[in-house]
Write a protein that holds these residues in place. Structure first.
Motif, PDB file in Angstrom:
ATOM      1  N   VAL A   7       0.443  -0.745   7.078  1.00  0.00           N
ATOM      2  CA  VAL A   7      -0.472  -1.437   7.803  1.00  0.00           C
ATOM      3  C   VAL A   7      -0.122  -1.191   9.514  1.00  0.00           C
ATOM      4  O   VAL A   7       1.200  -0.766   9.604  1.00  0.00           O
ATOM      5  CB  VAL A   7      -0.028  -3.005   7.948  1.00  0.00           C
ATOM      6  N   GLY A  77      -2.554  -7.911   7.745  1.00  0.00           N
ATOM      7  CA  GLY A  77      -2.378  -6.694   7.000  1.00  0.00           C
ATOM      8  C   GLY A  77      -1.681  -6.686   5.625  1.00  0.00           C
ATOM      9  O   GLY A  77      -1.940  -6.336   4.611  1.00  0.00           O
ATOM     10  N   TRP A  81      -4.480  -7.792   2.993  1.00  0.00           N
ATOM     11  CA  TRP A  81      -5.052  -6.378   2.468  1.00  0.00           C
ATOM     12  C   TRP A  81      -3.974  -5.792   1.632  1.00  0.00           C
ATOM     13  O   TRP A  81      -4.641  -5.280   0.847  1.00  0.00           O
ATOM     14  CB  TRP A  81      -5.052  -5.777   3.785  1.00  0.00           C
ATOM     15  N   CYS A  87       4.785  -2.034   0.263  1.00  0.00           N
ATOM     16  CA  CYS A  87       4.041  -1.990   1.459  1.00  0.00           C
ATOM     17  C   CYS A  87       4.899  -1.783   2.735  1.00  0.00           C
ATOM     18  O   CYS A  87       6.154  -2.000   2.500  1.00  0.00           O
ATOM     19  CB  CYS A  87       3.074  -3.384   1.851  1.00  0.00           C
TER      20      CYS A  87
END
Length: 347
Positions: A7, A77, A81, A87
């Protein structure tokens, strides 16, 4: 092949956004996706993001119609997402070093008990080309989460700048994102919260990200107020203790410990104001007030006694004697001051 969702929140950083995005897309041996969230920049940054998306389908762009602020953008994010194995959050003015995601995911793949992994950041002034980074694999260390957490309380320092971290997405979703109440220390609190539930991986002797240092850093103006910094750090540690839910049986002693650590930091900063000849400019009284609020009595702290000595010397003489004050115990400083007085009086 491990998958990583990155992100990249962006607010008026369109000029440097391509460097951040390219540093992710060029990562070898990982399956990456990038989400650029333009937080209503209104300066052409969104157009830059769309151009990047047009040439690489791995880049997705979300544009806010109104500015939501950094915390809401981060959490959008990471929590709404991101769906890959792992991540990461990368500011639009930062960048990853070559191979950073491969090194991080290898550790996370090998140790399912690890919730997040980090290495070292390279502090960078934004000049081109990017400075050299240490990228040779030097191995890793896996810390017990609670041991790592207790170390943070002992030092009163988060030790992570942020772009060098890769998180297990399942843990991120389970434990949540950045706390909106901690606008400037939400990252410190979040890493410690994760450490309550998982172990921590550290990549030894390697640089994982470039952290851009310049006058427009979001934290630059904030950290100009050292008292506000200390208060936010204390709030982060207090939040972890409040949320421990029985996982920290020694939470009371940890609370006392970090409060004393931060009080000593405040008093040390107050003393340095005298050493630099800035006692009339920097918030000495506010720093002392914070130390007392955090730790209660401060009379037994060595920093308190050296501060009191500086105050008795006065700003001009304290600055002149700064090297001695920094290296000698208070009784030796007092003896030296007496000797100076005797020399001046001719006794």
């Amino acid at each position: 092949m491990a998958s990583v969702d990155v992100v990249i929140p962006c607010y008026k950083y369109g000029s440097v956004l391509p460097t951040a995005v390219r540093s992710v897309l060029d990562q070898p041996d990982v399956d990456v996706r990038v989400l650029v969230i333009d937080d209503a920049s209104g300066d052409g940054s969104a157009e830059v993001a769309r151009a990047l998306s047009d040439v690489d389908s791995r880049v997705t762009v979300v544009e806010h119609e109104r500015n939501k602020g950094h915390i809401a953008t981060y959490n959008e994010g990471l929590l709404e997402w991101a769906s890959a194995d792992y991540c990461a959050l990368l500011s639009a003015d930062d960048a990853l070093t070559p191979g950073a995601l491969r090194r991080a995911t290898r550790l996370l793949d090998a140790h399912p008990e690890v919730g997040f992994v980090y290495g070292r950041p390279v502090h960078w002034d934004g000049s081109a080309p990017l400075p050299p980074a240490r990228t040779a694999d030097r191995g890793w260390t896996v810390y017990n989460g609670l041991s790592w957490l207790r170390r943070r309380f002992a030092l009163g320092d988060g030790c992570i700048t942020s772009p060098e971290v890769v998180v297990r997405t399942a843990l991120q979703r389970e434990l949540g994102g950045y706390d909106p109440e901690l606008r400037h220390t939400g990252d410190i609190e979040m890493w410690m919260r994760f450490a309550l539930h998982a172990d921590v991986g550290y990549l030894r002797g390697v640089d994982q990200a470039y952290y851009r240092v310049h006058g427009e850093n979001m934290s630059a103006a904030y950290y100009a107020s050292v008292v506000a910094d200390l208060r936010q750090r204390l709030a982060a540690y207090s939040a972890v203790i409040d949320r421990a839910n029985g996982q920290l049986p020694d939470k009371d002693s940890l609370d006392r410990q970090v409060r004393r650590v931060l009080a000593r930091d405040a008093l040390r900063r107050a003393g340095r104001a005298f050493d630099k000849g800035r006692a009339e400019i920097e918030p000495v009284a506010e720093l002392v007030d914070f130390a007392r609020e955090a730790a209660g009595a401060v009379d037994d702290l060595p920093e308190w006694h050296t501060l009191r000595l500086r105050q008795r010397l006065g700003a001009r003489r304290a600055k002149a004697l700064a090297p001695l004050v920094l290296t000698a115990p208070a009784r030796r400083i007092r003896r030296h001051v007496r000797e100076l007085r005797w020399q001046r009086s001719g006794i």
